[in-house]
Design an enzyme around this catalytic site. Structure first.
Site, short mmCIF file in Angstrom:
data_model
loop_
_atom_site.label_atom_id
_atom_site.label_comp_id
_atom_site.label_asym_id
_atom_site.label_seq_id
_atom_site.Cartn_x
_atom_site.Cartn_y
_atom_site.Cartn_z
N GLY A 132 0.80 -1.21 0.00
CA GLY A 132 0.00 0.00 0.00
C GLY A 132 0.84 1.26 0.00
O GLY A 132 2.08 1.22 -0.03
N CYS A 133 0.15 2.39 0.07
CA CYS A 133 0.80 3.68 -0.15
C CYS A 133 1.76 4.08 0.95
O CYS A 133 2.90 4.47 0.69
CB CYS A 133 -0.26 4.76 -0.37
SG CYS A 133 -1.57 4.80 0.89
#
Length: 335
Positions: free
Chosen positions: A149-150
């Site tokens: 994820g980010c």
């Protein structure tokens, strides 16, 4: 052309997948599923996608609809992929999950950080962790990819080369990171309402944010992570602090580590989220401060592109033997 399905296509991550896949030279979307939006047209929910999907209709999330597809992306909330993946593996050649369901290798971390046991811990060892710049060798031929994820991508890109190279101590690392509101998903909540977010900047998930063990797994460091919600639509800015082990230049180390990576820009410029908007690129810089005895390493990226959909496509390209950058923009949108 590879036939592709997007499960969870009505969310922000799913919509970004649809946007990027519309320009992919080797992939075509054959299936776009949603739950509450099933039966509605993609173009009605996201008019920005109308040019590529004028008549495409969201279908229900039925695994049988994926029969014969070459590739499926899962852009679903955490927990939704765990029981879906075993069924899809009977039907689809390659699966790329954008959620955290298969990212952690240690099954005991799921009840500790996510509050529930993992339903299929036997699959955790098979899932390849997806940050190509750091784990590229694991991706070719992978049938199940857990794309990072980010927050984790930004922190790992900023820190992993420094940990691996022995330039920083691996304990007591601090990651302060800010995210745009789209990182919270499309469904509105009280803390993401316009009147709550506008003109505000707040920290959340203090000491126990669920992405902490994923950061530690990806970097090999002990991390104190504090996320912040910023009043912007998209973007991640991670500012990371660590103690140096010597006088080596961390900026030179990052430049060397990412020299042959198309989607990483290393420079003396302080990274900006807007410079990465809509691109699959991450921008980094680093400094050693002899006055305070700290290393600071900073990464900016678009949370929906390099932090989600773009990274998932980059992983899929490598898993399927395609050009790594196929369908992915290097340059951001400005202003």
């Amino acid at each position: 052309m590879l036939d592709v399905g997007v499960f969870g296509a009505s969310g922000f991550g799913g919509a970004e997948l649809m946007r990027l896949l519309a320009a992919h030279p080797d992939m075509q979307v054959r299936l776009a599923t949603a739950d509450s939006q099933a039966g509605g047209r993609v173009a009605d929910l996201y008019p920005s996608l109308a040019g590529a999907y004028p008549e495409t209709v969201f279908s229900g999330p039925d695994p049988a609809a994926a029969d014969g597809l070459d590739l499926v992306f899962l852009a679903l909330p955490h927990g939704a992929s765990q029981d879906l993946v075993p069924e899809l593996r009977k039907r689809v050649g390659t699966i790329v999950d954008l959620a955290a369901d298969f990212r952690l290798k240690d099954a005991s971390l799921y009840p500790e950080w996510y509050g529930e046991e993992h339903h299929h811990p036997e699959l955790l060892a098979e899932a390849v962790f997806g940050i190509p710049e750091l784990f590229r060798a694991d991706l070719p031929g992978a049938s199940l990819v857990a794309a990072a994820g980010c927050y984790v991508t930004a922190a790992a890109l900023a820190l992993a080369p420094l940990v691996r190279g022995g330039l920083i101590q691996s304990d007591g690392v601090i990651v302060d990171a800010a995210s745009g509101v789209s990182g919270a998903g499309r469904v509105p909540r009280a803390n993401t309402h316009f009147n709550t977010v506008d003109e505000d900047f707040t920290a959340y998930g203090l000491l126990r944010h669920r992405h902490t063990p994923e950061m530690e797994q990806a970097t090999g460091a002990q991390i104190l992570f504090t996320p912040h919600l910023a009043p912007m639509n998209r973007g991640i800015l991670a500012t990371c602090y660590a103690r140096p082990t010597g006088a080596s230049d961390p900026l030179a180390a990052l430049a060397d580590a990412y020299r042959d990576n198309t989607f990483v820009v290393v420079s003396e410029r302080s990274p900006s989220t807007k410079a990465t908007l809509g691109s699959n690129s991450a921008h980094l810089t680093a400094r050693l401060d002899p006055r305070t005895g700290w290393v600071v390493s900073i990464c900016a990226l678009d949370n929906l592109t390099k932090g989600a959909a773009g990274q998932a496509i980059q992983c899929a390209n490598l898993a399927l033997g395609l050009a790594e950058g196929a369908g992915l923009p290097v340059v951001g949108v400005y202003p």
